[in-house]
Write a protein that holds these residues in place. Structure first.
Motif, PDB file in Angstrom:
ATOM      1  N   PHE A 193       0.851  -1.191   0.000  1.00 17.42           N
ATOM      2  CA  PHE A 193       0.000   0.000   0.000  1.00 17.42           C
ATOM      3  C   PHE A 193       0.888   1.243   0.000  1.00 17.42           C
ATOM      4  CE2 PHE A 193      -2.069  -3.370   2.425  1.00 17.42           C
ATOM      5  CZ  PHE A 193      -3.208  -3.555   1.656  1.00 17.42           C
ATOM      6  N   VAL A 194       0.493   2.221  -0.793  1.00 18.05           N
ATOM      7  CA  VAL A 194       1.194   3.503  -0.785  1.00 18.05           C
ATOM      8  C   VAL A 194       0.141   4.578  -0.520  1.00 18.05           C
ATOM      9  CG1 VAL A 194       2.573   5.142  -2.118  1.00 18.05           C
ATOM     10  CG2 VAL A 194       2.938   2.679  -2.416  1.00 18.05           C
ATOM     11  N   THR A 195       0.381   5.383   0.512  1.00 17.85           N
ATOM     12  CA  THR A 195      -0.556   6.470   0.818  1.00 17.85           C
ATOM     13  C   THR A 195       0.158   7.799   0.633  1.00 17.85           C
ATOM     14  OG1 THR A 195       0.082   6.371   3.139  1.00 17.85           O
ATOM     15  CG2 THR A 195      -1.913   5.153   2.490  1.00 17.85           C
ATOM     16  N   GLY A 196      -0.621   8.853   0.486  1.00 17.88           N
ATOM     17  CA  GLY A 196       0.014  10.158   0.352  1.00 17.88           C
ATOM     18  C   GLY A 196      -0.952  11.281   0.617  1.00 17.88           C
ATOM     19  N   SER A 197      -0.382  12.474   0.725  1.00 21.06           N
ATOM     20  CA  SER A 197      -1.172  13.702   0.745  1.00 21.06           C
ATOM     21  C   SER A 197      -1.155  14.238  -0.673  1.00 21.06           C
ATOM     22  CB  SER A 197      -0.550  14.761   1.643  1.00 21.06           C
ATOM     23  OG  SER A 197      -0.376  14.270   2.928  1.00 21.06           O
ATOM     24  N   THR A 198      -2.147  15.054  -1.003  1.00 18.30           N
ATOM     25  CA  THR A 198      -2.232  15.542  -2.379  1.00 18.30           C
ATOM     26  C   THR A 198      -1.961  17.041  -2.501  1.00 18.30           C
ATOM     27  OG1 THR A 198      -4.619  15.643  -2.024  1.00 18.30           O
ATOM     28  CG2 THR A 198      -3.772  13.733  -3.185  1.00 18.30           C
ATOM     29  N   HIS A 199      -1.567  17.666  -1.386  1.00 18.01           N
ATOM     30  CA  HIS A 199      -1.396  19.125  -1.411  1.00 18.01           C
ATOM     31  C   HIS A 199       0.015  19.556  -1.028  1.00 18.01           C
ATOM     32  CE1 HIS A 199      -2.892  17.618   2.440  1.00 18.01           C
ATOM     33  NE2 HIS A 199      -2.023  18.440   2.966  1.00 18.01           N
ATOM     34  N   LYS A 200       0.923  18.589  -0.850  1.00 14.04           N
ATOM     35  CA  LYS A 200       2.280  18.970  -0.429  1.00 14.04           C
ATOM     36  C   LYS A 200       3.135  19.124  -1.692  1.00 14.04           C
ATOM     37  CE  LYS A 200       1.843  17.082   4.183  1.00 14.04           C
ATOM     38  NZ  LYS A 200       1.304  15.825   4.696  1.00 14.04           N
ATOM     39  N   THR A 201       4.115  18.240  -1.900  1.00 14.71           N
ATOM     40  CA  THR A 201       4.978  18.439  -3.073  1.00 14.71           C
ATOM     41  C   THR A 201       4.235  18.227  -4.393  1.00 14.71           C
ATOM     42  OG1 THR A 201       5.784  16.199  -2.644  1.00 14.71           O
ATOM     43  CG2 THR A 201       7.249  18.008  -2.038  1.00 14.71           C
ATOM     44  N   ILE A 202       3.056  17.546  -4.370  1.00 14.23           N
ATOM     45  CA  ILE A 202       2.331  17.335  -5.629  1.00 14.23           C
ATOM     46  C   ILE A 202       1.472  18.549  -5.998  1.00 14.23           C
ATOM     47  CG2 ILE A 202       0.348  16.155  -4.598  1.00 14.23           C
ATOM     48  CD1 ILE A 202       1.987  15.181  -7.910  1.00 14.23           C
ATOM     49  N   ARG A 203       1.167  19.410  -5.023  1.00  9.33           N
ATOM     50  CA  ARG A 203       0.568  20.731  -5.294  1.00  9.33           C
ATOM     51  C   ARG A 203      -0.835  20.654  -5.905  1.00  9.33           C
ATOM     52  NH1 ARG A 203       4.771  24.538  -8.482  1.00  9.33           N
ATOM     53  NH2 ARG A 203       3.947  23.285 -10.165  1.00  9.33           N
ATOM     54  N   ALA A 204      -1.629  19.645  -5.492  1.00 15.14           N
ATOM     55  CA  ALA A 204      -3.001  19.525  -5.997  1.00 15.14           C
ATOM     56  C   ALA A 204      -3.976  19.887  -4.876  1.00 15.14           C
ATOM     57  CB  ALA A 204      -3.237  18.109  -6.513  1.00 15.14           C
ATOM     58  N   GLY A 205      -5.278  19.576  -5.090  1.00 15.73           N
ATOM     59  CA  GLY A 205      -6.271  19.886  -4.069  1.00 15.73           C
ATOM     60  C   GLY A 205      -5.959  19.163  -2.762  1.00 15.73           C
ATOM     61  N   ARG A 206      -6.426  19.738  -1.665  1.00 17.01           N
ATOM     62  CA  ARG A 206      -6.048  19.218  -0.348  1.00 17.01           C
ATOM     63  C   ARG A 206      -6.700  17.865  -0.067  1.00 17.01           C
ATOM     64  NH1 ARG A 206      -3.596  22.106   3.439  1.00 17.01           N
ATOM     65  NH2 ARG A 206      -3.354  21.026   5.404  1.00 17.01           N
ATOM     66  N   GLY A 207      -5.934  16.929   0.459  1.00 16.94           N
ATOM     67  CA  GLY A 207      -6.515  15.648   0.845  1.00 16.94           C
ATOM     68  C   GLY A 207      -5.508  14.517   0.797  1.00 16.94           C
ATOM     69  N   GLY A 208      -6.051  13.294   0.682  1.00 19.74           N
ATOM     70  CA  GLY A 208      -5.199  12.109   0.687  1.00 19.74           C
ATOM     71  C   GLY A 208      -5.487  11.209  -0.497  1.00 19.74           C
ATOM     72  N   ILE A 209      -4.679  10.151  -0.605  1.00 22.76           N
ATOM     73  CA  ILE A 209      -4.796   9.215  -1.726  1.00 22.76           C
ATOM     74  C   ILE A 209      -4.246   7.864  -1.263  1.00 22.76           C
ATOM     75  CG2 ILE A 209      -2.517   9.894  -2.645  1.00 22.76           C
ATOM     76  CD1 ILE A 209      -3.653   9.580  -5.444  1.00 22.76           C
ATOM     77  N   ILE A 210      -4.834   6.793  -1.765  1.00 22.64           N
ATOM     78  CA  ILE A 210      -4.282   5.446  -1.500  1.00 22.64           C
ATOM     79  C   ILE A 210      -4.028   4.771  -2.837  1.00 22.64           C
ATOM     80  CG2 ILE A 210      -4.621   3.193  -0.393  1.00 22.64           C
ATOM     81  CD1 ILE A 210      -6.705   4.473   1.428  1.00 22.64           C
ATOM     82  N   MET A 211      -2.865   4.145  -2.951  1.00 25.07           N
ATOM     83  CA  MET A 211      -2.537   3.380  -4.168  1.00 25.07           C
ATOM     84  C   MET A 211      -2.233   1.952  -3.773  1.00 25.07           C
ATOM     85  SD  MET A 211      -0.099   6.198  -5.907  1.00 25.07           S
ATOM     86  CE  MET A 211       0.199   7.378  -4.626  1.00 25.07           C
ATOM     87  N   THR A 212      -2.742   1.022  -4.573  1.00 26.27           N
ATOM     88  CA  THR A 212      -2.480  -0.385  -4.279  1.00 26.27           C
ATOM     89  C   THR A 212      -2.645  -1.203  -5.559  1.00 26.27           C
ATOM     90  OG1 THR A 212      -2.983  -2.185  -2.731  1.00 26.27           O
ATOM     91  CG2 THR A 212      -4.864  -0.925  -3.546  1.00 26.27           C
ATOM     92  N   SER A 213      -2.531  -2.526  -5.404  1.00 29.47           N
ATOM     93  CA  SER A 213      -2.704  -3.412  -6.561  1.00 29.47           C
ATOM     94  C   SER A 213      -4.168  -3.830  -6.648  1.00 29.47           C
ATOM     95  CB  SER A 213      -1.819  -4.644  -6.388  1.00 29.47           C
ATOM     96  OG  SER A 213      -2.156  -5.260  -5.163  1.00 29.47           O
ATOM     97  N   GLU A 214      -4.554  -4.425  -7.759  1.00 32.15           N
ATOM     98  CA  GLU A 214      -5.930  -4.910  -7.936  1.00 32.15           C
ATOM     99  C   GLU A 214      -6.328  -5.853  -6.803  1.00 32.15           C
ATOM    100  OE1 GLU A 214      -8.350  -3.996  -9.598  1.00 32.15           O
ATOM    101  OE2 GLU A 214      -7.298  -2.620 -10.928  1.00 32.15           O
ATOM    102  N   GLU A 215      -5.343  -6.609  -6.317  1.00 30.57           N
ATOM    103  CA  GLU A 215      -5.619  -7.603  -5.267  1.00 30.57           C
ATOM    104  C   GLU A 215      -6.321  -6.985  -4.047  1.00 30.57           C
ATOM    105  OE1 GLU A 215      -1.976  -9.393  -3.864  1.00 30.57           O
ATOM    106  OE2 GLU A 215      -3.046 -10.701  -2.442  1.00 30.57           O
ATOM    107  N   TYR A 216      -5.904  -5.766  -3.684  1.00 34.55           N
ATOM    108  CA  TYR A 216      -6.462  -5.149  -2.475  1.00 34.55           C
ATOM    109  C   TYR A 216      -7.473  -4.039  -2.787  1.00 34.55           C
ATOM    110  CZ  TYR A 216      -2.375  -7.480  -0.469  1.00 34.55           C
ATOM    111  OH  TYR A 216      -1.445  -8.399  -0.101  1.00 34.55           O
ATOM    112  N   ALA A 217      -7.791  -3.859  -4.073  1.00 37.24           N
ATOM    113  CA  ALA A 217      -8.610  -2.714  -4.485  1.00 37.24           C
ATOM    114  C   ALA A 217      -9.935  -2.653  -3.728  1.00 37.24           C
ATOM    115  CB  ALA A 217      -8.853  -2.779  -5.991  1.00 37.24           C
ATOM    116  N   SER A 218     -10.647  -3.758  -3.720  1.00 38.59           N
ATOM    117  CA  SER A 218     -11.976  -3.747  -3.122  1.00 38.59           C
ATOM    118  C   SER A 218     -11.898  -3.565  -1.596  1.00 38.59           C
ATOM    119  CB  SER A 218     -12.672  -5.054  -3.542  1.00 38.59           C
ATOM    120  OG  SER A 218     -13.624  -5.403  -2.641  1.00 38.59           O
ATOM    121  N   ASP A 219     -10.900  -4.183  -0.959  1.00 41.82           N
ATOM    122  CA  ASP A 219     -10.748  -4.017   0.498  1.00 41.82           C
ATOM    123  C   ASP A 219     -10.488  -2.545   0.836  1.00 41.82           C
ATOM    124  OD1 ASP A 219     -11.031  -6.712   0.869  1.00 41.82           O
ATOM    125  OD2 ASP A 219      -8.875  -7.109   0.902  1.00 41.82           O
ATOM    126  N   ILE A 220      -9.638  -1.900   0.055  1.00 44.86           N
ATOM    127  CA  ILE A 220      -9.316  -0.483   0.311  1.00 44.86           C
ATOM    128  C   ILE A 220     -10.550   0.384   0.082  1.00 44.86           C
ATOM    129  CG2 ILE A 220      -8.057   1.501  -0.683  1.00 44.86           C
ATOM    130  CD1 ILE A 220      -6.388  -0.119   1.320  1.00 44.86           C
TER     131      ILE A 220
END
Ligand code: DSN
Length: 417
Positions: A221-248
C-alpha cells in the motif's frame, strides 16, 4: 483576491481571508509540508461541488445527480494512475491520516501490531503515536534512525521486525531528509509476513516526477497527501494493486468516511493534470536542488544538518551543538517575526519536548513554486542563519524582515487573483 461576497455577509471572515492572502504573498512559506497551489486548483477546490453528496464510487453512488462528480473523480483516478503508475487508486481520503486509516481498516483488527519509525526520528502521528487512534487501537513498536548518521538503521529495523512480528510495517516519513530503500523494507515485511505501508505524504510530487525512488509496485500500500509536493487539491490518496482494491475502497467508504469532499477531488484532478505536464519534473528537480543548497548553506555557517544533507525537499537542523541555549520554538518565533515561516521540530535523540524541541525543519516546495532558484535559496539560508544566531538582536531582525519583503516582491504570488 476578491472576497466581495464574503465581505457583504461576513466582514470578520473576509478580513481574515484577505489577511491570509497577504500573509502568504509577503512571507516565505518554508513549512516542508506546505505549498502554493495554482489559481486553477484554487478555483476547482472552491467550486459548487462542495454542495454535492456522492457516497460511493463513480458509477455506483448512493445518490442521484452524480454525473459530473463521476466525471471528475474518474479524471482524478486516471491521472493519478498515470502519475504514480499504480494499478488501483482511491482519491477519496480526506487527508493523509485518513488514507492511512483506510489501509489499517482494510488489513488490521484492533490489537494487531504496527512497526513504524519513532515520531521524534521523523515518523508521523498516524503511524502509531499513543495520542493517535493508531496508538490506542494497535500494539506499536518503533524503529529509529542511527544517531550517528541520521539515516534509518535498516539492520535494527530488520531485527525489530523479526522479534516483534508486526502485521504492518510502515515506511515513509514526515521529517526524514533521505531517500528510502523501499525494497529493503519490503523484503523484511515479506520475511515476517507483514503488510508494507509506504506513506509518501511529503514526497508524492517528488515520486511522481521521478526525482525520488518510488515504492509503488513494491510496497503493498502507498498512501500520500495531495497538497504537499504534488501541489493539488487538499486531501489524501491510497494506491495499491488490484488484489487489495476492493478491500481499500470498502475501508474508505463506508468503513471510515462518509461523503467524499468532491470539491477537493476536483482540486486533486486539476493538480494531477498539472503534474503530468513536463514542467512539473523541472519543478520537482528544482525543489530538491534548492533543498540541497539550503542544507549546504546551513552547514557552511556551522549549523548541524541531520544526516549531513538532504535527498528530498526538506532540511532538518539540530540546534543543540551550535546554539545550545536556543530552542527550536525560540528559533521558529524569531524567524516568524521576520516573515520566514517554518516549524520547530524534534530531532533524533531529542532531549527537550515535542512542544519545544531542539530543531527546526525547513522545506523548499513553496519557495520553488514562487520561482526561487539556488542563489535566492542560498540568500534565504544565510538570512535564516543570521536570525538564528542573533535571535534577540532587533537590528538584525529588522534587516532580515526587510530582505524577506524584497524577496517576496521579487517572487510574486497570486498576482492575477
Ligand atoms: N502536518 C504534516 C507535516 O507538517 O509534516 C504532516 O501531517
Amino acid at each position: 483576491m476578491d472576497y466581495r461576497h464574503v465581505r457583504e455577509v461576513d466582514p470578520a471572515v473576509a478580513d481574515a481571508l484577505e489577511g491570509e492572502v497577504d500573509r502568504q504573498c509577503n512571507t516565505l512559506a518554508m513549512i516542508a509540508s506546505e505549498n502554493h497551489v495554482s489559481p486553477a486548483v484554487l478555483e476547482a477546490q472552491s467550486s459548487v461541488l462542495t454542495n454535492k453528496y456522492a457516497e460511493g464510487y463513480p458509477g455506483k453512488r448512493y445518490y442521484a445527480g452524480c454525473r459530473y462528480a463521476d466525471e471528475i473523480e474518474e479524471l482524478a483516478i486516471e491521472r493519478a494512475k498515470e502519475l504514480w503508475g499504480a494499478e488501483h487508486v482511491n482519491v477519496q481520503p480526506h487527508s493523509g491520516t485518513q488514507a492511512n486509516m483506510g489501509v489499517y481498516l482494510a488489513v488490521l483488527d484492533p490489537g494487531d501490531k504496527i512497526l513504524s519509525l519513532d515520531l521524534t526520528h521523523g515518523g508521523h502521528l498516524s503511524h502509531g503515536h499513543p495520542a493517535n487512534f493508531t496508538g490506542q487501537l494497535f500494539e506499536v513498536e518503533q524503529y529509529y534512525v542511527d544517531p550517528e548518521t541520521g539515516y534509518i538503521d535498516y539492520e535494527a529495523l530488520e531485527g525489530k521486525a523479526r522479534e516483534f512480528e508486526p502485521d504492518v510495517i510502515v515506511s515513509g516519513y514526515s521529517a526524514y531528509p533521505r531517500a528510502v530503500d523501499w525494497e529493503r523494507i519490503q523484503e523484511v515485511a515479506e520475511e515476517v509476513d507483514a503488510y508494507h505501508l509506504a506513506d509518501i505524504a511529503h514526497i508524492t510530487g517528488l515520486v511522481a516526477a521521478g526525482v525520488h525512488p518510488s515504492p509503488v509496485g513494491i510496497a503493498d500500500f502507498v498512501t500520500g497527501s495531495t497538497h504537499k509536493t504534488i501541489r493539488a487539491g487538499r486531501g489524501g490518496i491510497i494506491m495499491t494493486s488490484e488484489e487489495y482494491a476492493s478491500d481499500i475502497d470498502k475501508a474508505v467508504f463506508p468503513g471510515g468516511q462518509g461523503g467524499p469532499l468532491m470539491h477537493n477531488i476536483a482540486g486533486k484532478a486539476v493538480g494531477f493534470g498539472e503534474a503530468l505536464q513536463p514542467e512539473f519534473r523541472e519543478y520537482a528537480e528544482g525543489v530538491v536542488a534548492n533543498a540541497r543548497t539550503l542544507a549546504e548553506t546551513f552547514r557552511e555557517r556551522g549549523l548541524e544538518v541531520v544526516s549531513g544533507g538532504t535527498d528530498t525537499h526538506l532540511v532538518l537542523v539540530d540546534l543543540r551543538e551550535s546554539h545550545p541555549d536556543l530552542t527550536g520554538g525560540e528559533a521558529e518565533e524569531a524567524l516568524d517575526a521576520t516573515g520566514v515561516v517554518l516549524n520547530a521540530n524534534t530531532v533524533p535523540g531529542e532531549t527537550r519536548s515535542a512542544f519545544n524541541p531542539s530543531g527546526i525543519r525547513a522545506g523548499t516546495p513553496a519557495l520553488t513554486t514562487r520561482g526561487f532558484d539556488e542563489d535566492a535559496v542560498a540568500d534565504v539560508g544565510d538570512l535564516i542563519y543570521r536570525v538564528v544566531d542573533n535571535h534577540d538582536d532587533e537590528a538584525v531582525l529588522d534587516e532580515a524582515s526587510e530582505r524577506v519583503r524584497e524577496l517576496c516582491d521579487e517572487h510574486p504570488l497570486y498576482e492575477d487573483l
